[in-house]
Design an enzyme around this catalytic site. Structure first.
Site, PDB file in Angstrom:
ATOM      1  N   LYS A 124       0.550  -1.198   0.400  1.00  0.00           N
ATOM      2  CA  LYS A 124       0.132   0.042  -0.263  1.00  0.00           C
ATOM      3  C   LYS A 124       1.208   1.444  -0.136  1.00  0.00           C
ATOM      4  CE  LYS A 124      -1.346   2.622   3.392  1.00  0.00           C
ATOM      5  NZ  LYS A 124      -2.074   3.039   4.674  1.00  0.00           N
ATOM      6  N   ASP A 142      -6.257   1.080   1.331  1.00  0.00           N
ATOM      7  CA  ASP A 142      -6.434   1.038   3.116  1.00  0.00           C
ATOM      8  C   ASP A 142      -7.752   0.219   3.385  1.00  0.00           C
ATOM      9  OD1 ASP A 142      -8.162   2.983   2.182  1.00  0.00           O
ATOM     10  OD2 ASP A 142      -7.363   4.568   3.590  1.00  0.00           O
TER      11      ASP A 142
END
Length: 215
Positions: A124, A142
Site C-alpha cells: 500500500k 487501505d
C-alpha cells in the site's frame, strides 16, 4: 451482498465523484518524495491527522534521508511518540533512510519492488508513493478503499490484493489516477464503517450494497 458494477455504472460513479471533487488530494502532509514515503509509512495503524501533527515539526529539519540519519533513532522518537507503534516505526524510518543512501543515492526509487524492499514499506505504501509522487495509476488499498470498493460494487475482493486487481480491471482508465483518493474520502466522510451516511450519498442509486442506512 453487493454485486460488481457494470462498466457504465463505474463511469457514472466516478463522474459524480469527480464532479463533486475535481482534484482530490491525499491528506498526509509532505514536502517531497522522501517525506511522503516516511509519512505513509508512519500512517500504518494511525490516523493521517496524528501523523501530520507529529511531522509538522519533524519534516522541516529532516526532509532527506541524510538529515534523518543525522537525527538518529533516539532523536526521532520524541517527534513521533504520539503515533502508534512509534518505536518500531522509528527503527524502520532510520533503516529505510540508510538503504536509500546506500542503494539509491539518497533518492526515492520509482519501482514498486525497490520501494517494497525498504523496511516498513508494504504494497500500500509503495502504491501511494508511485501514485502521488510518480504519477503512476497504482491503486493503494487501505481500509477505506477496501470497504467502499466491496460495499458499492466498484471492485469486489476478499483481500487487498484482489481489490487492487479489481480496481485496475474495472475502474475506467481516465479515473484511475485519482480513484483511490475519491474512494478514501468517500469512505472517510460518507461510506463510514459503522453507519454509512447513505441518505446523503451522491452514488446511493448506483451502489449495490443491500443494507443501506435508511432515510
Amino acid at each position: 451482498m453487493s454485486r460488481q458494477l457494470s462498466y457504465h455504472e463505474q463511469v457514472e460513479v466516478f463522474a459524480r465523484l469527480r464532479a463533486a471533487n475535481p482534484q482530490p488530494k491525499g491528506e498526509l502532509e509532505h514536502l517531497n518524495a522522501f517525506t511522503l514515503l516516511v509519512a505513509v509509512a508512519l500512517s500504518a495503524q494511525a490516523t493521517d491527522a496524528s501523523v501530520n501533527k507529529a511531522t509538522r515539526d519533524l519534516f522541516p529539519i529532516a526532509d532527506t534521508p541524510q538529515k534523518m540519519l543525522a537525527i538518529g533513532e533516539e532523536g526521532l522518537i520524541p517527534y513521533i511518540r504520539t503515533i502508534g507503534l512509534y518505536r518500531n516505526k522509528a527503527k524502520n524510518v532510520i533503516r529505510l533512510s540508510e538503504l536509500l543512501v546506500e542503494r539509491h543515492g539518497g533518492e526515492v526509487p520509482s519501482s514498486r519492488a525497490a520501494l517494497e524492499a525498504l523496511p516498513g514499506v508494504g504494497r500500500k505504501t509503495a502504491n501511494v508513493v508511485l501514485n502521488m509522487w510518480w504519477g503512476f495509476p497504482s491503486q493503494p488499498v487501505d481500509t477505506h478503499v477496501f470497504r467502499v470498493s466491496n460495499r458499492t460494487g466498484v471492485a469486489m475482493g476478499a483481500d487487498v490484493v484482489a481489490v487492487e486487481r479489481g480496481l485496475e480491471n474495472h475502474v475506467p482508465v481516465e479515473y484511475q489516477q485519482l480513484s483511490h483518493h475519491w474512494l478514501i474520502l468517500h469512505g472517510r466522510y460518507t461510506c463510514v464503517a459503522r453507519k454509512p451516511k447513505c441518505p446523503t450519498c451522491l452514488i446511493r442509486d448506483l451502489c449495490t450494497f443491500e443494507e443501506k442506512t435508511p432515510e
